[in-house]
Write an enzyme that holds these catalytic residues in place. Structure first.
Site, PDB file in Angstrom:
ATOM      1  N   ASP A 102      12.850  49.660 -27.327  1.00  0.00           N
ATOM      2  CA  ASP A 102      13.159  49.917 -25.917  1.00  0.00           C
ATOM      3  C   ASP A 102      14.391  50.821 -25.827  1.00  0.00           C
ATOM      4  O   ASP A 102      15.460  50.462 -26.355  1.00  0.00           O
ATOM      5  CB  ASP A 102      13.476  48.564 -25.261  1.00  0.00           C
ATOM      6  CG  ASP A 102      13.129  48.523 -23.789  1.00  0.00           C
ATOM      7  OD1 ASP A 102      12.589  49.515 -23.269  1.00  0.00           O
ATOM      8  OD2 ASP A 102      13.403  47.476 -23.177  1.00  0.00           O
ATOM      9  N   LYS A 132       9.684  52.538 -25.576  1.00  0.00           N
ATOM     10  CA  LYS A 132       9.454  52.299 -24.148  1.00  0.00           C
ATOM     11  C   LYS A 132      10.636  52.857 -23.368  1.00  0.00           C
ATOM     12  O   LYS A 132      11.782  52.782 -23.830  1.00  0.00           O
ATOM     13  CB  LYS A 132       9.312  50.796 -23.873  1.00  0.00           C
ATOM     14  CG  LYS A 132       9.117  50.471 -22.376  1.00  0.00           C
ATOM     15  CD  LYS A 132       8.736  49.028 -22.129  1.00  0.00           C
ATOM     16  CE  LYS A 132       9.888  48.077 -22.050  1.00  0.00           C
ATOM     17  NZ  LYS A 132      10.898  48.382 -21.015  1.00  0.00           N
ATOM     18  N   GLU A 134      12.056  53.325 -19.072  1.00  0.00           N
ATOM     19  CA  GLU A 134      11.848  52.909 -17.680  1.00  0.00           C
ATOM     20  C   GLU A 134      11.813  54.123 -16.758  1.00  0.00           C
ATOM     21  O   GLU A 134      12.619  55.044 -16.901  1.00  0.00           O
ATOM     22  CB  GLU A 134      12.982  51.964 -17.242  1.00  0.00           C
ATOM     23  CG  GLU A 134      12.986  50.651 -18.007  1.00  0.00           C
ATOM     24  CD  GLU A 134      13.999  49.647 -17.473  1.00  0.00           C
ATOM     25  OE1 GLU A 134      14.629  49.890 -16.414  1.00  0.00           O
ATOM     26  OE2 GLU A 134      14.161  48.595 -18.128  1.00  0.00           O
ATOM     27  N   GLU A 200       6.311  45.855 -13.722  1.00  0.00           N
ATOM     28  CA  GLU A 200       7.119  44.647 -13.529  1.00  0.00           C
ATOM     29  C   GLU A 200       7.280  44.345 -12.037  1.00  0.00           C
ATOM     30  O   GLU A 200       7.631  45.242 -11.250  1.00  0.00           O
ATOM     31  CB  GLU A 200       8.492  44.843 -14.195  1.00  0.00           C
ATOM     32  CG  GLU A 200       9.390  43.619 -14.061  1.00  0.00           C
ATOM     33  CD  GLU A 200      10.546  43.582 -15.058  1.00  0.00           C
ATOM     34  OE1 GLU A 200      10.619  44.447 -15.963  1.00  0.00           O
ATOM     35  OE2 GLU A 200      11.383  42.665 -14.923  1.00  0.00           O
TER      36      GLU A 200
HETATM   37  O1  KIV Z   1      13.399  44.519 -22.203  1.00  0.00           O
HETATM   38  C1  KIV Z   1      12.417  43.819 -21.937  1.00  0.00           C
HETATM   39  O2  KIV Z   1      12.301  42.663 -22.359  1.00  0.00           O
HETATM   40  C2  KIV Z   1      11.390  44.394 -21.090  1.00  0.00           C
HETATM   41  C3  KIV Z   1      10.219  43.524 -20.748  1.00  0.00           C
HETATM   42  C4  KIV Z   1      10.602  42.541 -19.741  1.00  0.00           C
HETATM   43  C5  KIV Z   1       9.033  44.312 -20.350  1.00  0.00           C
HETATM   44  O3  KIV Z   1      11.487  45.501 -20.687  1.00  0.00           O
END
Ligand code: KIV
Length: 282
Positions: A102, A132, A134, A200
């Site tokens: 992330d 990932k 946002e 989300e």
């Molecule tokens: O960082 C995270 O845990 C997330 C999930 C909630 C999708 O982005």
């Protein structure tokens, strides 16, 4: 400690036969066949091993490590340098799951080039198979450059925790007239090349419409039952975290209770000197 057992835990206990890795195209094919898949967060070696063994298809080393591992109250403070070792631990510990790193707040928003440089660190230094980020339509240039440059991108729309302050707190996104914005974001990230999209805190009917319209899989968290997949933060799902949970969380285990009981039993035996006993003394 017996001769065979390693001290304190140093690596997998067994070496099972090779397994076919989950790839991004497998997730798309699952959507085409109408099969659901599961995603969980993971931030360390043992949960990665367990979730992988349980057949969880995707493990996310979320920026939620910030408020579930590192003691912060939100996901905002976590840095790339803090997430990379956690990502590497997870990537080293799975045999089958797709590992998604992330990108933390501030590490990709400035430009597609900044996003590319950060994503490359997640793949080279963290061993991530994908990243990932946002954002919806406004992140299309980032998603395009990453996808062209060999980095599979999972997008994240609806409520995006890194923008908590801009969005005015934790609120459902896409109610009423704003539903069109969620749909437009979903179409934009798909067109830019994302291989999947997290939604989300989006109303169930809006998430269902998005899922119907996209060819890439949708992954819901607080987005109802009609998404192609679901994700939860593991400390919420298995009851390590105490306190008030978001309404969308279901608790499947009581890890906190088990640890509490174990820690109390251990402390009691240390105090009454029944641990260590003869059998555990050299
Ligand atoms: O960082 C995270 O845990 C997330 C999930 C909630 C999708 O982005």
């Amino acid at each position: 400690m017996s001769e065979e057992s390693a001290p304190y835990g140093s690596g997998p206990a067994t070496t099972p036969p090779p397994t076919k890795r989950v790839r991004t195209h497998h997730l798309r094919e699952m959507k085409q066949r109408g099969e659901r898949f599961a995603m969980l967060t993971s931030y360390d070696m043992y949960t990665a091993e367990v979730f992988d063994e349980a057949g969880i298809e995707v493990l996310l080393v979320g920026d939620s490590a910030s408020n579930n591992v590192l003691g912060n109250t939100t996901s905002l403070p976590v840095t790339v340098d803090q997430l990379l070792p956690l990502t590497l631990a997870v990537a080293r510990s799975v045999r089958r799951a797709l590992v998604v790193g992330d990108l933390p707040f501030g590490s990709y928003q400035r430009s597609p080039e900044q996003a590319y440089d950060t994503a490359v660190r997640f793949m080279k230094e963290g061993g991530a198979h994908a990243v990932k980020l946002e954002g919806g339509a406004e992140m299309a240039p980032q998603i395009e450059l990453l996808s062209r440059g060999g980095v599979p991108v999972m997008a994240h729309i609806g409520f995006t925790p890194q923008s908590e302050h801009a969005l005015g707190g934790y609120r459902v996104q896409g109610r009423g007239e704003t539903a069109e914005r969620v749909l437009a974001d979903a179409r934009a990230v798909e067109a830019a090349g994302a291989f999947a999209v997290v939604m989300e805190m989006v109303p169930g009917d809006v998430a269902a419409q998005v899922t119907e319209q996209l060819t890439i899989p949708t992954i819901g968290i607080g987005a109802g039952p009609h998404c192609d997949a679901q994700v939860l933060v593991w400390q919420d799902a298995f009851g390590l975290r105490a306190g008030r949970m978001p309404r969308f969380v279901k608790q499947y285990a009581d890890v906190r209770g088990v640890l509490l009981e174990g820690a109390r039993a251990y402390a009691a035996e240390v105090r009454d000197q029944s641990f260590p006993d003869e059998a555990r003394t050299f």
